[in-house]
Enzyme design. Structure first.
Site, PDB file in Angstrom:
ATOM      1  N   SER A   1       0.857  -1.183   0.000  1.00 64.66           N
ATOM      2  CA  SER A   1       0.000   0.000   0.000  1.00 64.66           C
ATOM      3  C   SER A   1       0.891   1.230   0.000  1.00 64.66           C
ATOM      4  O   SER A   1       2.073   1.162   0.393  1.00 64.66           O
ATOM      5  CB  SER A   1      -0.881  -0.003   1.263  1.00 64.66           C
ATOM      6  OG  SER A   1      -1.512   1.248   1.461  1.00 64.66           O
TER       7      SER A   1
ATOM      8  N   TYR B   1      -1.466  -0.512  10.815  1.00 67.33           N
ATOM      9  CA  TYR B   1      -1.560  -0.810   9.382  1.00 67.33           C
ATOM     10  C   TYR B   1      -0.268  -0.375   8.684  1.00 67.33           C
ATOM     11  O   TYR B   1       0.296  -1.115   7.871  1.00 67.33           O
ATOM     12  CB  TYR B   1      -2.771  -0.116   8.773  1.00 67.33           C
ATOM     13  CG  TYR B   1      -3.017  -0.460   7.319  1.00 67.33           C
ATOM     14  CD1 TYR B   1      -3.388  -1.745   6.945  1.00 67.33           C
ATOM     15  CD2 TYR B   1      -2.867   0.503   6.326  1.00 67.33           C
ATOM     16  CE1 TYR B   1      -3.615  -2.073   5.617  1.00 67.33           C
ATOM     17  CE2 TYR B   1      -3.095   0.188   4.985  1.00 67.33           C
ATOM     18  CZ  TYR B   1      -3.463  -1.103   4.637  1.00 67.33           C
ATOM     19  OH  TYR B   1      -3.682  -1.409   3.316  1.00 67.33           O
TER      20      TYR B   1
END
Length: 255
Positions: free
Chosen positions: A149, A162
């Site tokens: 990501s 995350y």
């Protein structure tokens, strides 16, 4: 579309929806037989049936890759059905956002379990087969693509754990690339920005309404097909060319 992956076998985790299902379809269009791995059996069966209706070969494998035994079994079922493994797409992921202070540590465990342990478990089980495929396969090369990501490039408030998992994915990817690239197993990472998927749907209603929905509404998000096509590009390069990192985000997204 030219069958650039004819005679190969690909395994895609998190294949029941979003980027995973789009990637499975795309690799099948390139000629690969595809093992679809995820926890939602009915959704997997639907994607597999769609691929087979289009003339491809697909295997639906119900598994939670955060469990090492299940990840190993998923790879084993793929080998049993198709006889080889040439491409692995580590896509299974979970994004649970919020501040560190007062956080539910069980959510951290879940994210680390899927985003980190799931990738490690699948890669560990698949790597011997990928090394073998690079030696004797039709392309003379094998591929691992880890779906990270932009959160693996830039840290943001509320994304702490995350961010931790995706920074870790990026570091592991580069280390493994250096380890096996001379044996013609290409290891690359793709870092999407905002994509219109179910990834954020596991968050609380407050996080969804205060962070995720306003952000997605502020720009034209990517589609799962955008990411699938990019992964397809990575794994269909000639044997002598490797894409180690691909950063793809909406044109309007700043970070």
């Amino acid at each position: 579309m030219a069958s650039k992956l004819a005679g190969t076998v690909a395994l895609v985790t998190g294949a029941s929806s979003g980027i995973g299902s789009a990637t499975a379809r795309h690799l099948a269009e390139h000629g690969a037989a595809v093992a679809l791995v995820a926890r939602r059996k009915n959704r997997l069966a639907d994607v597999a049936a769609e691929i087979e209706r289009s003339g491809g070969a697909a295997l639906a494998v119900e598994a939670d890759v955060s469990d090492r035994a299940q990840a190993e079994a998923a790879v084993g079922q793929t080998i049993q059905r198709f006889g080889r493994l040439d491409v692995v797409i580590n896509n299974a992921g979970l994004m649970l956002l919020g501040p560190v202070a007062g956080a539910d540590a069980l959510e951290w465990d879940r994210m680390i379990g899927v985003n980190v342990n799931g990738l490690l478990n699948t890669t560990h089980a698949a790597l011997p087969h990928l090394l073998a495929a690079a030696e004797d396969g039709p392309r003379g090369v094998a591929d691992i693509v880890n779906v990270s990501s932009v959160a693996g490039r830039n840290a943001s408030e509320g994304f702490g754990v995350y961010n931790l998992t995706k920074f870790g994915v990026n570091g592991f990817t580069e280390s493994l690339r250096q380890e096996v690239t001379r044996r013609h197993v290409r290891v690359g990472v793709i870092e999407p920005g905002a994509v219109n998927t179910e990834l954020g749907s596991h968050n609380s209603g407050a996080i969804q309404s205060q962070i995720i929905d306003p952000f997605n509404a502020s720009l034209e998000t990517l589609s799962p097909d955008d990411i699938a096509e990019s992964i397809g590009y990575m794994v269909t390069r000639p044997r002598h060319a490797a894409i180690g990192e691909l950063w793809i985000m909406p044109t309007e997204q700043l970070t």
